[in-house]
Design a protein around this motif. Structure first.
Motif, PDB file in Angstrom:
ATOM      1  N   SER A  16       0.786  -1.403  -0.153  1.00  0.00           N
ATOM      2  CA  SER A  16      -0.079  -0.042   0.030  1.00  0.00           C
ATOM      3  C   SER A  16       0.747   1.276   0.033  1.00  0.00           C
ATOM      4  O   SER A  16       2.088   1.290   0.699  1.00  0.00           O
ATOM      5  N   ALA A  17       0.328   2.112  -0.721  1.00  0.00           N
ATOM      6  CA  ALA A  17       0.950   3.531  -0.755  1.00  0.00           C
ATOM      7  C   ALA A  17       0.091   4.477  -0.718  1.00  0.00           C
ATOM      8  O   ALA A  17      -1.440   4.435  -1.089  1.00  0.00           O
ATOM      9  N   SER A  18       0.292   5.667   0.195  1.00  0.00           N
ATOM     10  CA  SER A  18      -0.919   6.619   0.153  1.00  0.00           C
ATOM     11  C   SER A  18      -0.084   8.208   0.298  1.00  0.00           C
ATOM     12  O   SER A  18       1.139   8.312   0.600  1.00  0.00           O
ATOM     13  N   VAL A  19      -0.811   9.018  -0.190  1.00  0.00           N
ATOM     14  CA  VAL A  19      -0.449  10.627  -0.233  1.00  0.00           C
ATOM     15  C   VAL A  19      -1.352  11.094   0.821  1.00  0.00           C
ATOM     16  O   VAL A  19      -2.541  10.927   0.710  1.00  0.00           O
ATOM     17  N   ILE A  20      -0.845  11.814   1.971  1.00  0.00           N
ATOM     18  CA  ILE A  20      -1.791  12.566   2.719  1.00  0.00           C
ATOM     19  C   ILE A  20      -1.145  13.968   3.016  1.00  0.00           C
ATOM     20  O   ILE A  20       0.190  14.231   2.997  1.00  0.00           O
ATOM     21  N   GLY A  23      -0.966  15.700   7.439  1.00  0.00           N
ATOM     22  CA  GLY A  23      -1.092  14.944   8.419  1.00  0.00           C
ATOM     23  C   GLY A  23      -2.517  14.165   8.581  1.00  0.00           C
ATOM     24  O   GLY A  23      -2.778  13.425   9.425  1.00  0.00           O
ATOM     25  N   GLN A  24      -3.291  14.766   7.786  1.00  0.00           N
ATOM     26  CA  GLN A  24      -4.895  14.556   7.917  1.00  0.00           C
ATOM     27  C   GLN A  24      -5.266  14.156   6.607  1.00  0.00           C
ATOM     28  O   GLN A  24      -6.456  13.194   6.985  1.00  0.00           O
ATOM     29  N   GLU A  25      -5.537  14.957   5.665  1.00  0.00           N
ATOM     30  CA  GLU A  25      -6.355  14.743   4.559  1.00  0.00           C
ATOM     31  C   GLU A  25      -5.734  13.842   3.507  1.00  0.00           C
ATOM     32  O   GLU A  25      -4.610  13.899   2.825  1.00  0.00           O
ATOM     33  N   VAL A  26      -6.812  12.634   3.322  1.00  0.00           N
ATOM     34  CA  VAL A  26      -6.158  11.312   2.558  1.00  0.00           C
ATOM     35  C   VAL A  26      -6.295  11.894   0.955  1.00  0.00           C
ATOM     36  O   VAL A  26      -7.392  11.867   0.468  1.00  0.00           O
ATOM     37  N   LEU A  27      -5.113  12.234   0.296  1.00  0.00           N
ATOM     38  CA  LEU A  27      -5.416  12.168  -1.351  1.00  0.00           C
ATOM     39  C   LEU A  27      -5.321  11.215  -1.873  1.00  0.00           C
ATOM     40  O   LEU A  27      -6.252  11.122  -2.959  1.00  0.00           O
ATOM     41  N   GLN A  61       3.427   5.043  -7.816  1.00  0.00           N
ATOM     42  CA  GLN A  61       3.187   5.854  -8.741  1.00  0.00           C
ATOM     43  C   GLN A  61       1.603   6.263  -8.937  1.00  0.00           C
ATOM     44  O   GLN A  61       1.060   7.104  -9.312  1.00  0.00           O
ATOM     45  N   THR A  62       0.844   5.202  -8.940  1.00  0.00           N
ATOM     46  CA  THR A  62      -0.572   5.238  -8.776  1.00  0.00           C
ATOM     47  C   THR A  62      -0.959   6.285  -7.689  1.00  0.00           C
ATOM     48  O   THR A  62      -1.820   7.131  -7.961  1.00  0.00           O
ATOM     49  N   ALA A  63      -0.409   6.258  -6.603  1.00  0.00           N
ATOM     50  CA  ALA A  63      -0.875   6.941  -5.220  1.00  0.00           C
ATOM     51  C   ALA A  63      -0.675   8.233  -5.869  1.00  0.00           C
ATOM     52  O   ALA A  63      -1.328   9.249  -5.407  1.00  0.00           O
ATOM     53  N   LEU A  64       0.713   8.620  -6.227  1.00  0.00           N
ATOM     54  CA  LEU A  64       0.749   9.805  -6.789  1.00  0.00           C
ATOM     55  C   LEU A  64       0.044  10.445  -7.809  1.00  0.00           C
ATOM     56  O   LEU A  64      -0.474  11.826  -7.630  1.00  0.00           O
ATOM     57  N   ALA A  65      -0.236   9.828  -8.817  1.00  0.00           N
ATOM     58  CA  ALA A  65      -1.304   9.878  -9.697  1.00  0.00           C
ATOM     59  C   ALA A  65      -2.744  10.187  -9.266  1.00  0.00           C
ATOM     60  O   ALA A  65      -3.284  11.484  -9.567  1.00  0.00           O
ATOM     61  N   VAL A  66      -3.194   9.444  -8.426  1.00  0.00           N
ATOM     62  CA  VAL A  66      -4.434   9.793  -7.672  1.00  0.00           C
ATOM     63  C   VAL A  66      -4.542  11.170  -6.990  1.00  0.00           C
ATOM     64  O   VAL A  66      -5.483  11.799  -6.909  1.00  0.00           O
ATOM     65  N   ALA A  67      -3.468  11.349  -6.362  1.00  0.00           N
ATOM     66  CA  ALA A  67      -3.424  12.578  -5.475  1.00  0.00           C
ATOM     67  C   ALA A  67      -2.917  13.683  -6.271  1.00  0.00           C
ATOM     68  O   ALA A  67      -3.013  14.769  -5.730  1.00  0.00           O
ATOM     69  N   LYS A  68      -2.736  13.601  -7.359  1.00  0.00           N
ATOM     70  CA  LYS A  68      -2.238  14.763  -8.223  1.00  0.00           C
ATOM     71  C   LYS A  68      -1.036  15.218  -7.961  1.00  0.00           C
ATOM     72  O   LYS A  68      -1.056  16.356  -7.908  1.00  0.00           O
ATOM     73  N   VAL A  69       0.108  14.547  -7.356  1.00  0.00           N
ATOM     74  CA  VAL A  69       1.137  15.129  -6.998  1.00  0.00           C
ATOM     75  C   VAL A  69       2.339  14.609  -7.819  1.00  0.00           C
ATOM     76  O   VAL A  69       2.083  13.273  -8.267  1.00  0.00           O
TER      77      VAL A  69
END
Ligand code: KG4
Ligand code: ZN
Length: 327
Positions: A16-20, A23-27, A61-69
């Protein structure tokens, strides 16, 4: 200025990879569960490590793309370094360290259990401290006093099987697929509580599930045409009696009437019903994360990592992966 944390979680069989943000908002929170283990009826550590390898880069890479960062927008990388399967941990941890080093941004190591505590804080950032945290998953059963963010006291743990593991083992005995928790829940919903399995008698705030598992095994062995729905229901209700009894004693003795329940077993709807009834009767405030944050995910690791970084700064890149630790 906004902070963007990339979280990485590979402690068991979820990559799993996540961008937040802040510290709070899950992108973004991308989770890939490995299906290879289902044919073995349990997680095979070496296969888990290998399965993380081809996934870790595309999932990130998918996490970054979904977060648009972009990579260059990140300000922190957080990864689970303990507890878990050592080979599996090393994949995410090494990747996260290398990424932080190449981007010249700080890295922070996170205890997986702290992640499960933060999975509730992601949803309910304003819970008053201190509170009691019950973590029930495939690998853990922990009762923790959360004195403040990142300040914990372990009150109790399992002496043998983890809570989710007992669901998985009982499911396997009944011929259900792995992981078995949701299948046991479904089957239990069609049955009645007709079988009296023994309630484990364990001192203080510790847990034990192996005696109950063995009782189900013997019942299946010794009963002609056993009614699986009733076994599932009787087993599940007893597990929840046990969890609730432990919460009851800790609430009574410590006097803190705020309880969070997280980890894979916390998605169980019957558990949520039982906790709701118990909490209302005893005037306890209870909090479950949404289902997405119950099972292993990197959003909770990024949330815990962001807080840890804020309080204590980054971790050295020499920090090791450890199979076992307490919180
Ligand atoms: O938190 P998690 O994804 O992984 C670990 O950290 O272990 O938890 C997975 C566990 C498995 O044992 C699975 O059978 C259990 O959570 N589980 C459930 C349910 N859904 C998943 N247990 C009971 N009822 C469910 N509906
Ligand atoms: Zn977990």
């Amino acid at each position: 200025m906004n902070s963007l944390c990339l979280g990485i979680e590979t402690s068991c069989d979820e990559t799993s990879a996540s961008v937040i943000k802040n510290g709070q908002e899950v992108l973004a929170n991308i989770v890939s569960s490995q299906s290879i283990h289902s044919i073995y009826g349990g997680v095979v550590p070496e296969l888990a490590s290998r399965a993380h390898l081809p996934l870790i880069v595309p999932i990130t890479q998918t996490a970054l793309a979904v977060a648009k960062v972009d990579y260059k927008d990140l300000s922190l990388v957080a990864a689970t370094n303990t507890p878990g399967l050592i080979g599996a941990l090393l994949v995410g941890l090494s990747f996260a360290k290398a990424l932080a080093m190449s981007l010249k941004i700080p890295f922070v190591a996170v205890n997986h259990l702290e992640g499960h505590i933060f999975s509730v804080l992601l949803e309910y950032p304003d819970i008053e401290f201190p509170f009691i945290s019950l973590i029930i998953s495939g690998g853990h059963t922990e009762l923790i006093l959360v004195k403040d963010r990142c300040v914990y006291e372990l009150l109790g743990t399992t002496l043998d099987d983890a809570c989710g593991e007992s669901f998985d083992k009982v499911a396997k005995m009944m011929g259900l697929p792995y992981p078995g928790g949701s299948f046991v829940e479904k089957l239990a919903g069609k049955g009645n509580r007709t079988i009296k399995f023994p309630l484990p008698q364990i001192d203080r705030y510790d847990f034990s599930f192996s005696g109950l598992k063995t009782a189900v095994l013997y019942y299946l062995r010794d009963t002609k045409n056993p009614k699986l729905e009733d076994i599932a229901c009787s087993f599940q209700e007893l597990v929840f009696d046990f969890l609730i009894a432990k919460i009851q004693s800790v609430v009574d003795e410590i006097g803190i009437r705020r309880v969070t329940i997280s980890g894979g077993v916390a998605v169980n709807n019957r558990l949520r019903e039982r906790i709701k009834a118990f909490a209302q009767k005893n005037e306890i405030n209870y909090y479950f994360p949404r289902a997405e944050f119950c099972s292993d995910n990197a959003a909770m690791i990024a949330a815990a990592g962001s807080e840890r970084y804020k309080r204590f700064g980054g971790s050295p890149l020499t920090i090791p992966a450890l199979a076992r630790t307490q919180i």
